[in-house]
Motif scaffolding. Structure first.
Motif, short mmCIF file in Angstrom:
data_model
loop_
_atom_site.label_atom_id
_atom_site.label_comp_id
_atom_site.label_asym_id
_atom_site.label_seq_id
_atom_site.Cartn_x
_atom_site.Cartn_y
_atom_site.Cartn_z
N ILE A 141 0.82 -1.20 0.00
CA ILE A 141 0.00 0.00 0.00
C ILE A 141 0.86 1.26 0.00
CG2 ILE A 141 -0.28 0.51 2.47
CD1 ILE A 141 -3.30 0.69 1.93
N SER A 142 2.09 1.14 0.48
CA SER A 142 3.01 2.28 0.45
C SER A 142 3.75 2.39 -0.89
CB SER A 142 4.04 2.17 1.57
OG SER A 142 4.85 1.01 1.41
N THR A 143 3.44 1.48 -1.82
CA THR A 143 4.02 1.43 -3.17
C THR A 143 5.53 1.19 -3.15
OG1 THR A 143 4.39 3.82 -3.38
CG2 THR A 143 2.21 3.01 -3.99
N VAL A 144 6.06 0.64 -2.06
CA VAL A 144 7.50 0.33 -2.01
C VAL A 144 7.76 -0.98 -2.74
CG1 VAL A 144 9.44 -0.21 -0.51
CG2 VAL A 144 7.84 1.60 0.12
N GLY A 145 7.06 -2.06 -2.33
CA GLY A 145 7.15 -3.32 -3.03
C GLY A 145 8.52 -3.97 -2.97
N TYR A 146 8.95 -4.45 -1.78
CA TYR A 146 10.24 -5.11 -1.67
C TYR A 146 10.28 -6.42 -2.45
CZ TYR A 146 11.88 -1.95 1.99
OH TYR A 146 12.29 -0.84 2.68
N GLY A 147 9.17 -7.12 -2.47
CA GLY A 147 9.13 -8.38 -3.20
C GLY A 147 9.50 -9.59 -2.38
N ASP A 148 9.79 -9.39 -1.08
CA ASP A 148 10.12 -10.55 -0.24
C ASP A 148 8.89 -11.36 0.11
OD1 ASP A 148 9.15 -8.44 1.19
OD2 ASP A 148 10.37 -8.77 2.97
N GLN A 149 7.72 -10.71 0.13
CA GLN A 149 6.45 -11.40 0.34
C GLN A 149 5.57 -11.10 -0.86
OE1 GLN A 149 6.12 -13.35 2.91
NE2 GLN A 149 7.84 -12.65 4.17
N TYR A 150 4.95 -12.13 -1.42
CA TYR A 150 4.11 -11.94 -2.61
C TYR A 150 3.10 -13.07 -2.69
CZ TYR A 150 7.51 -15.35 -4.29
OH TYR A 150 8.31 -16.47 -4.42
N PRO A 151 1.92 -12.79 -3.26
CA PRO A 151 0.89 -13.84 -3.39
C PRO A 151 1.23 -14.78 -4.53
CG PRO A 151 0.10 -11.76 -4.31
CD PRO A 151 1.43 -11.46 -3.69
N VAL A 152 0.84 -16.03 -4.38
CA VAL A 152 1.10 -17.03 -5.43
C VAL A 152 -0.19 -17.53 -6.06
CG1 VAL A 152 3.26 -17.77 -4.34
CG2 VAL A 152 1.11 -18.91 -3.72
N THR A 153 -1.34 -17.20 -5.49
CA THR A 153 -2.62 -17.64 -6.06
C THR A 153 -3.23 -16.52 -6.91
OG1 THR A 153 -3.91 -16.84 -4.17
CG2 THR A 153 -3.00 -19.07 -4.02
#
Length: 257
Positions: free
Chosen positions: A170-182
């Protein structure tokens, strides 16, 4: 009625605080109704956020109140202070804040509320998006955990994982360490991204409008002075017209004798 109006802040702000108060009371019911660790963790984070917001609201009200003592002792300011503390035993006091907001807005009237929100569109949009962000942080985190927790290859498996993912997204940072797979999780993640972009875009526009709008508008025109100048100008033109008419009459009369 005068006291209520003096307590009333901006309409959008009062509605914002009222909805947060209602949501915090709903969360209190959920804590006791559903005994689940993941739900408790998310609600604890939200309660900490609400405590900060309500404490800031208390400080704002007591600093801007016509009488700090009257607000604190007679208008339930003490309840606002205690309700802002992150203790489960004191959360029920937040109902006093909800009752105050309801009473103030009821006395103002629906039409006045609508006109005020329409006039302050930038502020109203900001409050709406902030509310959306808070709702997404709470219910988006809970929904994402439900979707992803037991999916094959999932890396969002705990409440802390989903809260971290939602905040980062929501902060538009998007580290990518956590992400949905479904698929459902990715659709939900897209919605969180859109809300985050909307919040920060609106916040940037609100700040630009706040800092760039003129602080001291041009002084109003003196109606009395303007009226006097207008009368003097008309009188001068009338005299000039009479002089010209006199010359025309003399020319039309022609030479005498």
């Amino acid at each position: 009625m005068t006291r209520e109006r003096s307590e009333l802040k901006s309409i959008g702000y009062e509605i914002f605080i009222g909805i947060l108060s209602l949501l915090s009371i709903v969360n209190l019911v959920l804590v006791y109704a559903a005994r689940e660790q993941s739900l408790d963790t998310v609600l604890e984070v939200m309660n900490a956020l609400f405590s900060v917001i309500f404490l800031a609201d208390f400080l704002y009200r007591i600093l801007t109140a016509p009488s700090a003592g009257a607000y604190f002792f007679r208008h339930f300011g003490w309840a606002d202070l205690l309700a802002s503390m992150p203790f489960a035993q004191l959360k029920f006091l937040r109902i006093f804040r909800l009752i105050r907001v309801y009473r103030l807005l009821r006395d103002v009237g629906i039409r006045t509320i609508g006109r005020a929100l329409s006039k302050d569109r930038a502020g109203s949009s900001l409050y709406i998006l902030l509310l959306m962000g808070i709702f997404v942080l709470e219910f988006g985190s809970l929904t994402m955990l439900r979707i992803e927790q037991y999916a094959p290859g999932a890396n969002i498996t705990t409440a802390s994982d989903t809260i971290w993912y939602t905040i980062v997204t929501i902060s538009t940072v998007g580290y990518g360490d956590q992400y949905p797979v479904t698929g459902a999780g990715r659709i939900l993640g897209t919605g969180i991204i859109v809300v985050g972009v909307g919040i920060f875009g609106t916040f940037t526009g609100y700040l630009a409008n706040f800092f760039l709008s003129p602080k001291n508008p041009a002084p109003p025109v003196d109606a009395a002075g303007t009226g006097t100048a207008t009368v003097e100008g008309l009188r001068q033109r009338l005299e000039e017209s009479e002089a010209k008419l006199t010359e025309i009459r003399k020319l039309l009369a022609g030479p005498t004798g």
